[in-house]
Design a protein around this motif. Structure first.
Motif, PDB file in Angstrom:
ATOM      1  N   TRP B  51       0.828  -1.200   0.000  1.00 11.98           N
ATOM      2  CA  TRP B  51       0.000   0.000   0.000  1.00 11.98           C
ATOM      3  C   TRP B  51       0.865   1.253   0.000  1.00 11.98           C
ATOM      4  O   TRP B  51       1.923   1.275   0.632  1.00 11.98           O
ATOM      5  CB  TRP B  51      -0.886   0.045   1.269  1.00 11.98           C
ATOM      6  CG  TRP B  51      -1.793  -1.125   1.408  1.00 11.98           C
ATOM      7  CD1 TRP B  51      -3.066  -1.241   0.916  1.00 11.98           C
ATOM      8  CD2 TRP B  51      -1.521  -2.357   2.089  1.00 11.98           C
ATOM      9  NE1 TRP B  51      -3.596  -2.469   1.240  1.00 11.98           N
ATOM     10  CE2 TRP B  51      -2.672  -3.173   1.963  1.00 11.98           C
ATOM     11  CE3 TRP B  51      -0.432  -2.861   2.789  1.00 11.98           C
ATOM     12  CZ2 TRP B  51      -2.751  -4.465   2.503  1.00 11.98           C
ATOM     13  CZ3 TRP B  51      -0.492  -4.135   3.331  1.00 11.98           C
ATOM     14  CH2 TRP B  51      -1.650  -4.915   3.182  1.00 11.98           C
ATOM     15  N   LEU B  52       0.377   2.269  -0.673  1.00  9.45           N
ATOM     16  CA  LEU B  52       0.955   3.596  -0.536  1.00  9.45           C
ATOM     17  C   LEU B  52       0.375   4.176   0.748  1.00  9.45           C
ATOM     18  O   LEU B  52      -0.853   4.203   0.924  1.00  9.45           O
ATOM     19  CB  LEU B  52       0.562   4.455  -1.745  1.00  9.45           C
ATOM     20  CG  LEU B  52       1.094   5.890  -1.737  1.00  9.45           C
ATOM     21  CD1 LEU B  52       2.608   5.911  -1.853  1.00  9.45           C
ATOM     22  CD2 LEU B  52       0.464   6.687  -2.874  1.00  9.45           C
ATOM     23  N   VAL B  53       1.247   4.610   1.670  1.00 12.36           N
ATOM     24  CA  VAL B  53       0.774   5.110   2.966  1.00 12.36           C
ATOM     25  C   VAL B  53       1.448   6.440   3.269  1.00 12.36           C
ATOM     26  O   VAL B  53       2.453   6.791   2.645  1.00 12.36           O
ATOM     27  CB  VAL B  53       1.065   4.093   4.113  1.00 12.36           C
ATOM     28  CG1 VAL B  53       0.438   2.743   3.815  1.00 12.36           C
ATOM     29  CG2 VAL B  53       2.561   3.955   4.348  1.00 12.36           C
ATOM     30  N   THR B  56       1.350   9.754   9.798  1.00 11.19           N
ATOM     31  CA  THR B  56       0.394  10.674  10.431  1.00 11.19           C
ATOM     32  C   THR B  56       1.127  11.632  11.369  1.00 11.19           C
ATOM     33  O   THR B  56       2.319  11.461  11.628  1.00 11.19           O
ATOM     34  CB  THR B  56      -0.669   9.896  11.242  1.00 11.19           C
ATOM     35  OG1 THR B  56       0.020   9.169  12.260  1.00 11.19           O
ATOM     36  CG2 THR B  56      -1.448   8.949  10.363  1.00 11.19           C
ATOM     37  N   THR B  57       0.381  12.594  11.871  1.00 10.18           N
ATOM     38  CA  THR B  57       1.041  13.594  12.736  1.00 10.18           C
ATOM     39  C   THR B  57       1.605  12.962  14.003  1.00 10.18           C
ATOM     40  O   THR B  57       2.618  13.414  14.522  1.00 10.18           O
ATOM     41  CB  THR B  57       0.050  14.722  13.115  1.00 10.18           C
ATOM     42  OG1 THR B  57      -1.196  14.124  13.455  1.00 10.18           O
ATOM     43  CG2 THR B  57      -0.143  15.691  11.973  1.00 10.18           C
ATOM     44  N   GLN B  58       0.946  11.917  14.488  1.00 19.58           N
ATOM     45  CA  GLN B  58       1.467  11.259  15.698  1.00 19.58           C
ATOM     46  C   GLN B  58       2.783  10.525  15.421  1.00 19.58           C
ATOM     47  O   GLN B  58       3.536  10.235  16.336  1.00 19.58           O
ATOM     48  CB  GLN B  58       0.471  10.226  16.253  1.00 19.58           C
ATOM     49  CG  GLN B  58      -0.869  10.786  16.675  1.00 19.58           C
ATOM     50  CD  GLN B  58      -1.860  10.844  15.515  1.00 19.58           C
ATOM     51  OE1 GLN B  58      -1.456  10.916  14.345  1.00 19.58           O
ATOM     52  NE2 GLN B  58      -3.143  10.833  15.819  1.00 19.58           N
ATOM     53  N   ALA B  59       3.005  10.196  14.151  1.00 23.21           N
ATOM     54  CA  ALA B  59       4.195   9.447  13.726  1.00 23.21           C
ATOM     55  C   ALA B  59       4.243   8.024  14.281  1.00 23.21           C
ATOM     56  O   ALA B  59       5.204   7.304  14.082  1.00 23.21           O
ATOM     57  CB  ALA B  59       5.491  10.197  14.053  1.00 23.21           C
ATOM     58  N   ALA B  60       3.196   7.632  14.985  1.00 27.28           N
ATOM     59  CA  ALA B  60       3.136   6.266  15.503  1.00 27.28           C
ATOM     60  C   ALA B  60       2.282   5.391  14.586  1.00 27.28           C
ATOM     61  O   ALA B  60       2.230   4.183  14.737  1.00 27.28           O
ATOM     62  CB  ALA B  60       2.561   6.253  16.911  1.00 27.28           C
ATOM     63  N   THR B  61       1.596   6.039  13.662  1.00 27.32           N
ATOM     64  CA  THR B  61       0.779   5.304  12.703  1.00 27.32           C
ATOM     65  C   THR B  61       0.992   5.879  11.300  1.00 27.32           C
ATOM     66  O   THR B  61       1.503   6.987  11.139  1.00 27.32           O
ATOM     67  CB  THR B  61      -0.734   5.396  13.029  1.00 27.32           C
ATOM     68  OG1 THR B  61      -1.081   6.780  13.059  1.00 27.32           O
ATOM     69  CG2 THR B  61      -1.073   4.749  14.363  1.00 27.32           C
ATOM     70  N   ALA B  62       0.600   5.081  10.315  1.00 27.79           N
ATOM     71  CA  ALA B  62       0.601   5.555   8.934  1.00 27.79           C
ATOM     72  C   ALA B  62      -0.785   5.284   8.371  1.00 27.79           C
ATOM     73  O   ALA B  62      -1.413   4.270   8.706  1.00 27.79           O
ATOM     74  CB  ALA B  62       1.660   4.833   8.122  1.00 27.79           C
ATOM     75  N   LYS B  63      -1.256   6.197   7.547  1.00 33.38           N
ATOM     76  CA  LYS B  63      -2.593   6.070   6.971  1.00 33.38           C
ATOM     77  C   LYS B  63      -2.476   5.450   5.579  1.00 33.38           C
ATOM     78  O   LYS B  63      -1.634   5.871   4.774  1.00 33.38           O
ATOM     79  CB  LYS B  63      -3.208   7.467   6.863  1.00 33.38           C
ATOM     80  CG  LYS B  63      -4.633   7.484   6.330  1.00 33.38           C
ATOM     81  CD  LYS B  63      -5.200   8.892   6.407  1.00 33.38           C
ATOM     82  CE  LYS B  63      -6.407   9.055   5.485  1.00 33.38           C
ATOM     83  NZ  LYS B  63      -7.382   7.966   5.610  1.00 33.38           N
ATOM     84  N   ILE B  64      -3.310   4.433   5.300  1.00 33.07           N
ATOM     85  CA  ILE B  64      -3.295   3.806   3.980  1.00 33.07           C
ATOM     86  C   ILE B  64      -3.984   4.720   2.972  1.00 33.07           C
ATOM     87  O   ILE B  64      -5.130   5.141   3.189  1.00 33.07           O
ATOM     88  CB  ILE B  64      -3.988   2.425   4.019  1.00 33.07           C
ATOM     89  CG1 ILE B  64      -3.120   1.450   4.832  1.00 33.07           C
ATOM     90  CG2 ILE B  64      -4.231   1.897   2.606  1.00 33.07           C
ATOM     91  CD1 ILE B  64      -3.693   0.056   4.968  1.00 33.07           C
ATOM     92  N   LEU B  65      -3.273   5.072   1.901  1.00 39.76           N
ATOM     93  CA  LEU B  65      -3.845   5.947   0.865  1.00 39.76           C
ATOM     94  C   LEU B  65      -4.432   5.127  -0.276  1.00 39.76           C
ATOM     95  O   LEU B  65      -5.517   5.391  -0.750  1.00 39.76           O
ATOM     96  CB  LEU B  65      -2.771   6.895   0.329  1.00 39.76           C
ATOM     97  CG  LEU B  65      -2.083   7.785   1.391  1.00 39.76           C
ATOM     98  CD1 LEU B  65      -0.961   8.589   0.764  1.00 39.76           C
ATOM     99  CD2 LEU B  65      -3.102   8.709   2.059  1.00 39.76           C
ATOM    100  N   GLU B  66      -3.680   4.139  -0.750  1.00 43.08           N
ATOM    101  CA  GLU B  66      -4.213   3.264  -1.809  1.00 43.08           C
ATOM    102  C   GLU B  66      -3.411   1.968  -1.887  1.00 43.08           C
ATOM    103  O   GLU B  66      -2.258   1.911  -1.439  1.00 43.08           O
ATOM    104  CB  GLU B  66      -4.163   3.977  -3.175  1.00 43.08           C
ATOM    105  CG  GLU B  66      -2.760   4.376  -3.596  1.00 43.08           C
ATOM    106  CD  GLU B  66      -2.743   5.142  -4.921  1.00 43.08           C
ATOM    107  OE1 GLU B  66      -2.600   4.485  -5.953  1.00 43.08           O
ATOM    108  OE2 GLU B  66      -2.859   6.376  -4.902  1.00 43.08           O
ATOM    109  N   ALA B  67      -4.027   0.950  -2.457  1.00 42.28           N
ATOM    110  CA  ALA B  67      -3.330  -0.320  -2.656  1.00 42.28           C
ATOM    111  C   ALA B  67      -2.441  -0.198  -3.900  1.00 42.28           C
ATOM    112  O   ALA B  67      -2.806   0.466  -4.863  1.00 42.28           O
ATOM    113  CB  ALA B  67      -4.346  -1.442  -2.844  1.00 42.28           C
ATOM    114  N   MET B  68      -1.260  -0.794  -3.851  1.00 45.30           N
ATOM    115  CA  MET B  68      -0.333  -0.735  -4.984  1.00 45.30           C
ATOM    116  C   MET B  68      -0.664  -1.862  -5.962  1.00 45.30           C
ATOM    117  O   MET B  68      -0.982  -2.976  -5.562  1.00 45.30           O
ATOM    118  CB  MET B  68       1.110  -0.924  -4.503  1.00 45.30           C
ATOM    119  CG  MET B  68       1.566   0.088  -3.475  1.00 45.30           C
ATOM    120  SD  MET B  68       1.791   1.742  -4.163  1.00 45.30           S
ATOM    121  CE  MET B  68       3.265   1.502  -5.149  1.00 45.30           C
ATOM    122  N   GLN B  69      -0.520  -1.549  -7.241  1.00 45.60           N
ATOM    123  CA  GLN B  69      -0.854  -2.538  -8.260  1.00 45.60           C
ATOM    124  C   GLN B  69       0.389  -3.232  -8.843  1.00 45.60           C
ATOM    125  O   GLN B  69       0.270  -4.121  -9.651  1.00 45.60           O
ATOM    126  CB  GLN B  69      -1.637  -1.880  -9.406  1.00 45.60           C
ATOM    127  CG  GLN B  69      -2.948  -1.272  -8.969  1.00 45.60           C
ATOM    128  CD  GLN B  69      -3.877  -2.271  -8.307  1.00 45.60           C
ATOM    129  OE1 GLN B  69      -3.894  -3.441  -8.675  1.00 45.60           O
ATOM    130  NE2 GLN B  69      -4.627  -1.831  -7.310  1.00 45.60           N
TER     131      GLN B  69
END
Lengths: 252, 252
Positions: B51-53, B56-69
Motif C-alpha cells: 500500500w501507498l501510505v 500521520t502527525t502522531q508518527a506512531a501510525t501511517a494512513k493507507i492511501l491506496e493499494a499498490m498494483q
C-alpha cells in the motif's frame, strides 16, 4: 581421479618442456598444497593453454607431461563495463570470472563514489586469476584500468561488438530475448554489457550509450543490486552461448 | 518521482486503513529516513500486498492511501534447496531473494560443515526481508529450518514440483534447455532447485534425488563456487519465466 590443482604460470617461465617455478609458486606447491616430487598439477598460461605437469625432484621446476584438451572458455569475447560500485567489486570480479568473462573494465560513472587505487586494480587482477584457476578456465580475464564513460564508449561501441546497457527502469526488452534473437554473425562480433552502480546510470549516460549503438535492456521485473546485476547478465550470456546460440563462426 | 521507501509490516499491524508502527519502525522512519508527518512510503505485508501510505502527525501510525498494483513476483513458486556452504550463505539468501525466490531451505548435506545456530536462521530471514524490500518485491521469501537431505526429499520431490539438482561433473543437460522444454502445465507445478555446497553433492546424494524424480542438470562448462551457482540457476529460472515460458496457468 581427484581434481588436480591449477596454477597460472607466465609464458616466460616455460622452456624446453620445463616450467621454472617462482619462489612463491614453490612455496605454494610444496608447503601449502604439500605436493612432493612426481606429484602432478595443471599449469595454465592464462592465455588459453594448459598442461598436465609433474613436480621434479628439485621442486624448483615442473616437467610438462602433456597438453590439456579441456575447453571451458566461451566461444566469443564477452566484456563487462562495470560502473564502480561502492562495495562488492571484488565479488563481481570473482563471479563474472567464474562465468567466462574475457575483459572487465571498471567505469568511473557519474554516480560512482569510488576512485580505486592502483593496489585495488592489482587486487582485482589477482582475484580474476584465482577465480580462473578455481573455475577451471584456460584464460585469465583482463581487468583494465578504470575509465570514464566517455573514454570507454570510444572503444566499446558497435564498431567493437554488440553492446547492451542494463537499465532498471522503463519498459525495456529482456536481455534473454535480445541474446536469443542474435544471428551467428552478430554473436561472432563479441558482446559488451554495461552495468550501472548503486543508483544506476544517469539518463545522460544511457543516452550517450544509445548514441553509439547500445541497446538498453532489462534483467527482469525486480530491482537488482549493482553487484548482483552483472552475475545475472553473465549467467544469461554464458547459458545462451553454450546452449542456444546458432553455430558461432570463428571470430575475425 | 523519487523511489519511495519500502517497509515490511505485519498483517496484525493493519486495522481500519491505519498501520500501527512498532517503536523500531517509528525510529527507522523518523530518525534514519527522516520522514515527517504526511511523507509517503510503501508498506508491504510480505504476503503479496502493498500500500501507498502516509505518516500521520502522531508518527506512531501511517494512513493507507491506496493499494499498490505493481507486480514484481514470479508467477510460480520457486524453491532453493541449498546445501549449507562454509561461507557466503548470507549473500546467497540476499541474491536469490532479489531474483524472486519463494522458499529457501538450508540443507545439512554430507559435505556441509556448518551447523547453523537459531540466530543464523533469524539473520537469514532478516536478510530476506531487507532484500525483498530493496528489490521491490511484494513477498518476503521464507527461510526454513535446516533439514537433512533425507528430510528435504520427503517434501520437495516430484509430488511437490518439477525438481532439478545441479551437478557439476559429468555430461548433464543444461538447466536453460530443461526449463525451455517445460510445458505450461509443468511450470504451473512450481520449480525446486537443489545446489550443493563446496565439494558438491556426493554420488549417493545425487542418486537419492534422482530416485524421487530430480533431473541432474549443468550450469555450464566452468566450475562455479557453491555461492555463485544458486544465483546463476535463479537468473535462468526468472529470465525464462518472465520472457520465454508458455502462458502459465494458475497454480492449483
Amino acid at each position: 581421479m581427484a581434481q588436480l590443482q591449477r596454477l597460472v604460470v607466465s609464458p616466460t617461465q616455460i622452456a624446453a618442456e620445463q616450467i621454472a617455478l617462482t619462489p612463491a609458486q614453490q612455496h605454494y606447491l610444496g608447503h601449502v598444497l604439500r605436493l612432493r616430487s612426481g606429484d602432478r598439477f595443471i599449469a595454465m598460461n592464462g592465455l588459453g593453454q594448459s598442461w598436465l605437469v609433474a613436480l621434479t625432484t628439485q621442486a624448483a621446476t615442473a616437467k610438462i607431461l602433456e597438453a590439456m584438451q579441456t575447453q571451458t572458455e566461451l566461444p566469443i569475447s564477452v566484456t563487462l563495463l562495470m560502473a564502480l560500485p561502492k562495495n562488492g567489486m571484488d565479488e563481481v570480479v570473482r563471479q563474472v570470472t567464474e562465468l567466462g568473462i574475457d575483459q572487465i573494465v571498471p567505469i568511473l560513472s557519474d554516480r560512482s563514489l569510488l576512485k580505486p587505487s592502483p593496489q585495488k586494480l592489482d587486487r582485482w587482477q589477482r582475484i580474476a586469476q584465482e577465480a580462473a584457476e578455481q573455475s577451471e578456465r584456460q584464460m585469465v580475464p583482463g581487468v583494465q584500468a578504470p575509465q570514464t564513460w566517455g573514454e570507454a564508449l570510444q572503444i566499446w561501441n558497435t564498431q567493437h561488438s554488440i553492446c547492451y546497457i542494463c537499465a532498471e527502469r522503463g519498459m525495456r526488452s529482456h536481455l534473454l530475448s535480445c541474446l536469443q534473437a542474435l544471428s551467428a554473425e552478430e554473436w561472432s562480433r563479441g558482446i559488451t554489457i554495461a552495468i550501472g552502480c548503486e543508483g544506476g546510470w544517469t539518463e545522460a549516460e544511457i543516452e550517450r550509450a544509445i548514441a553509439v549503438g547500445y541497446q538498453p535492456v532489462s534483467l527482469g521485473a525486480r530491482i537488482l543490486r549493482a553487484v548482483t546485476a552483472p552475475v545475472v547478465a553473465l549467467s544469461l550470456v554464458s547459458a545462451v552461448l553454450e546452449e542456444n546460440a546458432p553455430q558461432i563462426s570463428e571470430p575475425t
